[in-house]
Design a protein around this motif. Structure first.
Motif, short mmCIF file in Angstrom:
data_model
loop_
_atom_site.label_atom_id
_atom_site.label_comp_id
_atom_site.label_asym_id
_atom_site.label_seq_id
_atom_site.Cartn_x
_atom_site.Cartn_y
_atom_site.Cartn_z
N ARG A 93 2.25 1.67 -3.52
CA ARG A 93 1.26 2.25 -4.43
C ARG A 93 1.13 3.75 -4.23
O ARG A 93 1.04 4.51 -5.20
N ALA A 94 1.13 4.20 -2.99
CA ALA A 94 1.03 5.63 -2.71
C ALA A 94 2.26 6.37 -3.24
O ALA A 94 2.14 7.45 -3.84
N LYS A 139 4.18 5.48 -5.72
CA LYS A 139 4.10 5.51 -7.19
C LYS A 139 3.18 6.63 -7.66
O LYS A 139 3.44 7.24 -8.70
N LYS A 140 2.13 6.91 -6.91
CA LYS A 140 1.21 7.99 -7.27
C LYS A 140 1.83 9.36 -7.04
O LYS A 140 1.38 10.35 -7.63
N LEU A 141 2.83 9.45 -6.18
CA LEU A 141 3.51 10.71 -5.91
C LEU A 141 4.53 11.09 -6.97
O LEU A 141 4.83 12.27 -7.17
N SER A 170 5.01 14.98 -8.56
CA SER A 170 6.13 15.62 -7.88
C SER A 170 7.20 16.03 -8.88
O SER A 170 7.75 17.14 -8.80
N ARG A 199 0.85 -1.21 0.00
CA ARG A 199 0.00 0.00 0.00
C ARG A 199 0.87 1.25 0.00
O ARG A 199 0.56 2.22 -0.68
N ASP A 203 -2.37 8.84 2.99
CA ASP A 203 -2.33 7.43 2.62
C ASP A 203 -1.07 6.73 3.14
O ASP A 203 -1.15 5.84 3.99
N ARG A 236 -2.66 14.09 -0.39
CA ARG A 236 -3.50 12.91 -0.66
C ARG A 236 -2.70 11.61 -0.56
O ARG A 236 -3.14 10.66 0.10
N HIS A 237 -1.55 11.55 -1.21
CA HIS A 237 -0.84 10.27 -1.31
C HIS A 237 0.17 10.04 -0.18
O HIS A 237 0.39 8.89 0.20
N GLU A 263 5.00 11.06 -10.48
CA GLU A 263 4.75 11.91 -11.64
C GLU A 263 4.38 13.35 -11.27
O GLU A 263 5.00 14.28 -11.79
N HIS A 299 -1.27 16.65 -4.17
CA HIS A 299 -0.82 15.26 -4.34
C HIS A 299 -0.02 14.77 -3.15
O HIS A 299 -0.14 13.62 -2.77
#
Length: 96
Positions: free
Chosen positions: A21-22, A24-26, A30, A18, A79, A74-75, A28, A71
């Protein structure tokens, strides 16, 4: 002179995927920040719960802007960070 941020995140047992995944979402958004010149997330090959983040910003204000971004909130804050066993951060300025 740039502002460098490094962070070592250790996920709680069972939370490592988890957290991954968080992170990885940061990546791009960033890297797309105008005052970010480098953003690299890493994972310890011997301990998959350990992540190392290496970031370079134009200055401290740019790092502050990153931490205030939607971002990051959120991430990271909402998360990944609640799933961590530990979070360490170090701050530097470049010599040249």
């Amino acid at each position: 002179m740039a502002y460098v941020v490094t962070a070592r995140w250790t996920a709680r047992q069972g939370e490592e995927e988890r957290v991954l995944r968080a992170i990885k979402k940061l990546i791009e958004p960033s890297r797309a920040e105008p005052a970010n010149s480098f953003y690299q997330a890493n994972r310890d090959p011997d301990d998959p719960r350990v992540f190392f983040l290496y970031e370079i910003y134009d200055d401290r204000e740019a790092a502050d802007d990153h931490w205030a971004s939607e971002h990051f909130k959120r991430h990271a804050l909402d998360d990944a960070i609640p799933r961590l066993e530990s979070r360490e951060r170090w701050f530097y300025t470049t010599i040249e």
